[in-house]
Enzyme design. Structure first.
Site, PDB file in Angstrom:
ATOM      1  N   GLU A  95      42.076  38.458  39.215  1.00 28.78           N
ATOM      2  CA  GLU A  95      40.829  38.651  39.956  1.00 28.78           C
ATOM      3  C   GLU A  95      40.289  39.992  39.500  1.00 28.78           C
ATOM      4  O   GLU A  95      40.840  41.037  39.833  1.00 28.78           O
ATOM      5  CB  GLU A  95      41.114  38.610  41.452  1.00 28.78           C
ATOM      6  CG  GLU A  95      39.884  38.283  42.268  1.00 28.78           C
ATOM      7  CD  GLU A  95      39.153  39.510  42.739  1.00 28.78           C
ATOM      8  OE1 GLU A  95      38.271  39.978  41.978  1.00 28.78           O
ATOM      9  OE2 GLU A  95      39.475  40.020  43.814  1.00 28.78           O
ATOM     10  N   LYS A 113      53.299  45.832  43.698  1.00 30.39           N
ATOM     11  CA  LYS A 113      52.997  47.236  43.396  1.00 30.39           C
ATOM     12  C   LYS A 113      51.579  47.591  43.829  1.00 30.39           C
ATOM     13  O   LYS A 113      50.609  47.082  43.287  1.00 30.39           O
ATOM     14  CB  LYS A 113      53.134  47.518  41.902  1.00 30.39           C
ATOM     15  CG  LYS A 113      52.940  49.013  41.589  1.00 30.39           C
ATOM     16  CD  LYS A 113      52.750  49.291  40.121  1.00 30.39           C
ATOM     17  CE  LYS A 113      51.312  49.243  39.686  1.00 30.39           C
ATOM     18  NZ  LYS A 113      50.458  50.300  40.261  1.00 30.39           N
ATOM     19  N   GLY A 152      42.227  43.728  39.782  1.00 36.01           N
ATOM     20  CA  GLY A 152      41.901  45.046  39.248  1.00 36.01           C
ATOM     21  C   GLY A 152      40.832  44.948  38.183  1.00 36.01           C
ATOM     22  O   GLY A 152      40.007  44.028  38.212  1.00 36.01           O
ATOM     23  N   GLU A 211      30.193  47.219  34.993  1.00 41.21           N
ATOM     24  CA  GLU A 211      30.608  47.435  36.373  1.00 41.21           C
ATOM     25  C   GLU A 211      30.814  48.929  36.617  1.00 41.21           C
ATOM     26  O   GLU A 211      31.583  49.579  35.922  1.00 41.21           O
ATOM     27  CB  GLU A 211      31.903  46.683  36.666  1.00 41.21           C
ATOM     28  CG  GLU A 211      32.317  46.812  38.117  1.00 41.21           C
ATOM     29  CD  GLU A 211      33.601  46.063  38.431  1.00 41.21           C
ATOM     30  OE1 GLU A 211      34.544  46.125  37.621  1.00 41.21           O
ATOM     31  OE2 GLU A 211      33.664  45.428  39.498  1.00 41.21           O
ATOM     32  N   GLY A 271      43.134  43.446  33.063  1.00 36.77           N
ATOM     33  CA  GLY A 271      43.327  41.995  33.119  1.00 36.77           C
ATOM     34  C   GLY A 271      43.494  41.394  31.742  1.00 36.77           C
ATOM     35  O   GLY A 271      44.350  40.536  31.513  1.00 36.77           O
ATOM     36  N   THR A 284      38.798  44.527  34.593  1.00 34.51           N
ATOM     37  CA  THR A 284      38.790  43.515  33.544  1.00 34.51           C
ATOM     38  C   THR A 284      39.588  43.991  32.332  1.00 34.51           C
ATOM     39  O   THR A 284      40.298  43.201  31.701  1.00 34.51           O
ATOM     40  CB  THR A 284      37.338  43.181  33.156  1.00 34.51           C
ATOM     41  OG1 THR A 284      36.724  42.554  34.285  1.00 34.51           O
ATOM     42  CG2 THR A 284      37.279  42.234  31.974  1.00 34.51           C
ATOM     43  N   CYS A 291      34.856  44.577  44.087  1.00 36.25           N
ATOM     44  CA  CYS A 291      34.687  43.810  42.852  1.00 36.25           C
ATOM     45  C   CYS A 291      33.531  42.835  42.974  1.00 36.25           C
ATOM     46  O   CYS A 291      32.855  42.535  42.005  1.00 36.25           O
ATOM     47  CB  CYS A 291      35.971  43.081  42.504  1.00 36.25           C
ATOM     48  SG  CYS A 291      36.666  42.229  43.911  1.00 36.25           S
TER      49      CYS A 291
END
Lengths: 298, 488
Positions: free
Chosen positions: B267, B193, B245, B398, B250, B247, B301
């Site tokens: 990641e 996706k 994508g 980030e 994740g 955090t 990233c």
């Protein structure tokens, strides 16, 4: 006074190569291309430096300098004619009435292997003959041996001998081996009184490269910020196509910017470059490439 | 150092004319369906969403929104295909992957243009970096397909099964290649996706895969937003989840897969430290800073979003950095001279603007070059924040945009401590001429990748991945095969 050469910026060859690649990927099209090509013509030091040069050849070259291609409107003349000292007076006479400068190489060009006395005599002779600009070579042997003071003093003496004439100092970067040395030599030349720093004689390979030009531009920028004095730059040798000339201008444009984008601070030392630029200019006007036979070879 | 009243601006005078990349060879359909079991099929619930060109707000195409029902169909197709695909010899599988790589290379320019149209990144990057790298990943992993027994001797490597792969919007096609190539080479089947803001190149890839003759159901590409992704993660018959994508997402995925049989690689985000020592080649280091933070509008990233400069050269570096920023060209992503393109989405633009507001509120000094931004679309000038500290929010979190936070340091221990003082651990950069110092830092920096005298360099042979909250598992290289294999 000899500047402090121990704390000079250093350069990373890989990083410089990448930066150059990025400059070269700029796409110069339409009106910006025409403007760039015309600017490039106005910055050329049209050069003949051969043992077989004659007065006739020099006169022909001077006519070409004043009339690069009369069928193109608003075409500037080149910046200067660059010859050996013995042809300075010929060139000066042939260029009368134009504002094209006469540049003369000097100081036992191209090797520089002679006494200081001989170099100064030669320089004075060229100036007396009417040279507006002197292109001297540095003593690379002394430089590589670490005798920086000698190199500095020599440049300073030649500068003095130049009087009113502008001094271009040829570093002959093809013999300096590293970019760090190019920076060091630039520094010595600028502090010793150079008006211009120039990459090469054209007699040694590699001649001008974008990498060394970039490093010299960086040195000029730092020198300007320290002293307020604008030093010019002249890449010479091996710049034979319009495309490469435009790439040099991109580098100049993005590193030093508008104050340096004129013939007072930037020159191309070249001979065959003019016709390639003319061919491109005619192509942008007519949409077609003309055969090289339509462009005069002088 | 200056003792004259010099004008310190080095403004470029020569403006380059427009040089747009041609789009005449590009074919984009008005509507894209889901690629399941070798065919493009309509979504069960018939819902579609628009994908927008972020540089001018124009709609490019309508894209199907996959629901849980569609995910189920796709997973079943992948399951069905798994048996024969995994039993195919490595050499035969390798041939298919090679074929995809070659087809991909042949159509590189078309993919580059669509990547820039849909995602806003400059064509210079999609043409020179994203697309060639993506092709190289397929080539590289195609080579491993028949050598798995040699890669893992005496361990009898076997594919895992159906892999659910969810990829981000910053490098849509490159991330698809990172995920698909090793999965296919090792004999897994895939439900992939792409992100909802950048689905087009993955769908073009689906067309290419269809043309390549890859057996039906081996690769299924479905589009949708977070809910579609959640349906993949929660589907009971998926054996492995690979996610790239944020955090936050994740963490959700790790919770959702806890206690299940699903293998997981993540990641995630980063806040990379880019460290410049006084002996570095300063001019190249400045170029490295530009690459580290302004590459892909900072939507990277592993971006070097925290800059640490040794105190003695800080003024010089910042002066040169500001000068360099003046010559960056911001505008039409399809123009070949563009250095910085559009921010990927309205939502991301708001996020970045919000962080800039926070930075200002925290009292940091801001610098942006004087540049004209296009009126329409999502645009942001490259931004520096000076005089910040580890306690500033803009240093800790980030931002995922072209915003750099700059700090100075004096000693090597101090900079190591500060560089590691973050929940992330994805990337770092070191700039020095001293080899021993490079090794000292690579051993002490807590980051999955440490670049020395360069930044943001990628290669299919090199493993990539993070520590701490930047995730786990490696992609690329021999290491990148492991997450798709089980060993007996």
């Amino acid at each position: 006074m000899l500047p402090d050469l121990n704390n000079l910026p250093v350069y990373d060859q890989t990083g410089v190569n990448e930066r150059i690649q990025r400059f070269c990927s700029r796409s110069i099209k339409t009106s910006s291309k025409t403007a760039g090509l015309k600017l490039a013509i106005s910055m050329i030091d049209l050069t003949t430096l051969e043992g077989k040069d004659t007065k006739g050849k020099v006169r022909q070259l001077c006519y070409k300098a004043m009339h690069p291609h009369d069928s193109i409107k608003d075409l500037p003349t080149v910046a200067a004619i660059c010859v050996y000292p013995s042809y300075v007076s010929t060139a000066k006479k042939a260029l009368q009435g134009s504002d094209i400068k006469v540049a003369s190489v000097s100081t036992a060009f191209p090797s520089g292997q002679s006494s200081l006395e001989a170099k100064l005599t030669e320089t004075k002779f060229a100036v007396e003959q009417g040279a507006d600009e002197i292109d001297m070579v540095i003593s690379r042997g002394q430089f590589l041996a670490g005798n920086y003071q000698y190199v500095f003093d020599e440049i300073a003496s030649v500068k003095e001998a130049c009087g009113q004439a502008h001094l271009k100092v040829i570093l002959e970067t093809g013999e300096l081996d590293t970019l760090d040395n190019v920076r060091k030599a630039s520094e010595i030349a600028m502090f010793a009184g150079a008006d211009f720093i120039k990459t090469s004689t054209g007699k040694i390979q590699p001649a001008a490269t974008m990498q060394v030009t970039y490093v010299m531009l960086d040195a000029i920028q730092d020198f300007y910020l320290r002293t307020g004095k604008m030093i010019g730059i002249k890449p010479a040798g091996g710049i034979s196509t319009a495309k490469i000339a435009l790439q040099y201008l991109v580098i100049l444009n993005e590193v030093l910017g508008e104050k340096w984008m004129n013939k007072n601070y930037f020159r191309f030392g070249a001979s065959s470059l003019v016709n390639d630029i003319l061919m491109q200019l005619v192509k942008t006007e007519t949409g077609m490439y003309q055969s090289p036979i339509y462009f005069s070879k002088d | 150092m200056r003792n004259h009243d010099t004008d310190t601006t080095f403004k470029a005078s020569w403006k380059y004319s427009e040089a747009p990349e041609s789009t005449s060879h590009v074919q984009i359909k008005k509507q894209y369906d889901l690629y399941i079991d070798g065919n493009f099929v309509k979504p069960v619930k018939g819902k579609y969403f628009d994908t927008i060109n972020p540089s001018n707000d124009q709609k490019i195409a309508r894209v199907a929104e996959a629901t849980a029902e569609d995910v189920d169909i796709a997973v079943k197709a992948a399951r069905k295909a798994f048996k024969s695909w995994s039993n195919l010899s490595g050499r035969e599988r390798g041939k298919y992957v090679f074929r995809i790589a070659r087809l991909f290379q042949e159509r590189a320019r078309e993919f580059a243009v669509i990547e820039s149209l849909d995602g806003g990144k400059p064509i210079r990057e999609s043409r020179d970096i994203d697309i060639p790298l993506a092709a190289n990943h397929f080539f590289y992993y195609a080579g491993w397909a028949d050598k798995l027994l040699y890669a893992f001797p005496n361990r009898n490597p076997k594919p895992i099964g159906v892999a659910g792969q969810i990829i981000p919007w910053n490098f849509p096609l490159l991330m698809a290649a990172w995920k698909l190539a090793p999965a296919l080479a090792t004999g897994n089947t895939v439900v992939l996706k792409p992100a909802e803001t950048t689905p087009l190149t993955a769908l073009k890839l689906a067309e290419l895969i269809q043309q390549s003759g890859l057996p039906k159901g081996v690769v299924n590409i479905i589009t949708g937003a977070g809910e579609t992704g959640a349906s993949i993660v929660n589907h009971p018959d998926v054996d492995k989840i690979a996610f790239t994508g944020s955090t936050a997402v994740g963490k959700y995925i790790q919770k959702a897969t806890a206690g299940t049989h699903k293998k997981l690689t993540l990641e995630l985000g980063g806040k990379g430290a880019n460290i410049i020592f006084e002996d570095a080649a300063i001019d190249q280091a400045v170029e490295g800073i530009i690459d580290a933070i302004f590459f892909n509008q900072g939507h990277v990233c592993c971006a070097g979003s925290r800059l640490f400069v040794q105190e003695s050269v800080a003024d010089l570096v910042i002066r040169k950095l500001k000068h360099r920023m003046e010559s960056l060209i911001i505008g039409d992503p399809l123009d070949k001279n563009t250095d910085i393109g559009a921010i990927n989405s309205k939502k991301q633009l708001e996020t970045i603007q919000n962080y800039i507001a926070i930075g200002l509120k925290e009292g940091a000094e801001i610098y942006q070059p004087k540049c004209e931004l296009p009126k329409k679309g999502n645009w942001l000038a490259p931004t520096l924040f000076l005089n910040v500290s580890q306690s500033h929010k803009i240093v800790q979190e980030e931002i995922f945009g072209p915003v750099l936070a700059i700090q100075t340091f004096r000693t090597i221990d101090e900079v190591i401590e500060k560089a590691n003082n973050t929940p992330y651990g994805l990337s770092a950069g070191v700039w020095t001429q001293k080899g021993s110092r490079i090794f000292h830092l690579t051993q002490n920096l807590n980051a999955g990748v440490v670049w020395a005298n360069t930044f943001n360099k990628f290669d299919p042979t090199s493993p990539f991945g993070g520590y701490k909250e930047s995730g786990f598992g490696r992609e690329g290289g021999l290491h990148g095969l492991k997450p798709y294999l089980k060993f007996e």
